[in-house]
Design a protein around this motif. Sequence first.
Motif, PDB file in Angstrom:
ATOM      1  N   ARG A  75      68.343  47.149  49.726  1.00 29.18           N
ATOM      2  CA  ARG A  75      69.525  46.427  49.520  1.00 29.18           C
ATOM      3  C   ARG A  75      70.694  47.228  49.948  1.00 29.18           C
ATOM      4  O   ARG A  75      71.154  48.227  49.363  1.00 29.18           O
ATOM      5  CB  ARG A  75      69.976  45.622  48.321  1.00 29.18           C
ATOM      6  CG  ARG A  75      71.012  44.523  48.321  1.00 29.18           C
ATOM      7  CD  ARG A  75      72.507  45.017  48.579  1.00 29.18           C
ATOM      8  NE  ARG A  75      73.425  44.025  48.671  1.00 29.18           N
ATOM      9  CZ  ARG A  75      74.565  43.910  48.769  1.00 29.18           C
ATOM     10  NH1 ARG A  75      75.104  45.401  48.957  1.00 29.18           N
ATOM     11  NH2 ARG A  75      75.473  43.163  49.093  1.00 29.18           N
ATOM     12  N   ARG A  80      74.826  48.165  55.901  1.00 30.88           N
ATOM     13  CA  ARG A  80      74.426  46.722  56.211  1.00 30.88           C
ATOM     14  C   ARG A  80      75.469  45.783  56.671  1.00 30.88           C
ATOM     15  O   ARG A  80      75.349  44.885  57.388  1.00 30.88           O
ATOM     16  CB  ARG A  80      73.970  45.982  54.946  1.00 30.88           C
ATOM     17  CG  ARG A  80      75.143  45.540  54.044  1.00 30.88           C
ATOM     18  CD  ARG A  80      74.630  45.236  52.554  1.00 30.88           C
ATOM     19  NE  ARG A  80      73.411  44.092  52.792  1.00 30.88           N
ATOM     20  CZ  ARG A  80      73.762  43.082  52.442  1.00 30.88           C
ATOM     21  NH1 ARG A  80      74.886  42.414  52.062  1.00 30.88           N
ATOM     22  NH2 ARG A  80      72.766  42.114  52.210  1.00 30.88           N
ATOM     23  N   ASP A  97      69.025  44.432  55.943  1.00 32.99           N
ATOM     24  CA  ASP A  97      68.066  44.933  54.920  1.00 32.99           C
ATOM     25  C   ASP A  97      66.463  44.630  55.028  1.00 32.99           C
ATOM     26  O   ASP A  97      65.839  45.749  54.683  1.00 32.99           O
ATOM     27  CB  ASP A  97      68.500  44.037  53.517  1.00 32.99           C
ATOM     28  CG  ASP A  97      69.611  44.217  52.902  1.00 32.99           C
ATOM     29  OD1 ASP A  97      70.409  45.265  53.465  1.00 32.99           O
ATOM     30  OD2 ASP A  97      70.108  43.323  52.244  1.00 32.99           O
TER      31      ASP A  97
END
Length: 262
Positions: A75, A80, A97
Motif C-alpha cells: 500500500r 500511489r 498498489d
Amino acid sequence: MAPKWRELADTLAARIRSGEYAPGQQLPHIRELVEAGEGSKSTVHAAYKALEAEGLVASSRGHGTVVRQQTPLKRLGVARYDKAKWRDGDQVAFIADRVATGRAYRRGDQTQTVSLVEAPPAVAKAHGLPVGADVYARARLVKEGDQPTHTLTSYYRPEHVEGTRIVDPTPGPAGRGGGFRVLYDAGYEIDHMKEQLFARVPTSDEAKLLQLSAGEWVVELHRTTFTADGTVVEFAIGVHAASRFAWEYDFKVPDSAREVTS
C-alpha cells in the motif's frame, strides 16, 4: 507432547509455506482428513481454526478453507498519488498498489455505490460544513480476485462534483484516471494530502464484508485531499484488512531549519 490438533496444524502450515498448498487453493474437507486417519472431526476442526487464527487460511460458507495470499499488497504512500499515473495515464491508486506489488488487477476489482447523504461529524469537520449538510458519498469495495482487501468511501461537496463522473454509480473507477482526474478536469487539481491511520477491532459488519478471520484487526484510514489554495475537495475513510497490506513510504527527509534560513 503437543496435542494432535497442533501437530496437524503444524504439518499443514509447513505444506502451505512450502507451496504445496498454493494461495487460493482449497484445503481438503474436514471429512477427507478424518477418513485419511489424520484425526477426529474435532481434531481437524481445531487445526483449521489454528491455521485461520495464524492468518494462513480463510474459511467461509460455500468456499471451505482456502489458503490466503502470503505476500501482502504494497500500500504505497506518496507514490500511489503521482499525478503522472492518473492525470496522464489511467493508473488509479489501487491499481498503482497492484502494479508495485507485481499482482494482476481488473478495473472491475473496484465496485461502487454513490448517494447523496447527510454529512457525519468527521466528514462535516473535514469539509468545514455543518453536521447534516448534504455531501456525496462514493463508497467502494476493492477485491483481489474473490477476496476483499478494503473499503473506501470518499465524501465530496455537491458544488465540486455535481454533474461529473464521480456521481455516476457505474461500477469501477470514475472513468480514465479515476476521481482525481475528474476533479482535475473540473478545475480542482489536488495539491497535498493528510492521511491518518488507526488500528482497531472490526465491527461485525466489517468482518463479514472483508471476510476477516477471527481476531484479525483492520486499519482505518482518514484521507483529506486539498487543492493548492487549501480547499478540501475530498475526505475519505477507508477500512483495510490489516494482514493484507504492507504500508510502504518512500520520501525525502525534510530539514525545516535549512528551509527557514534559505
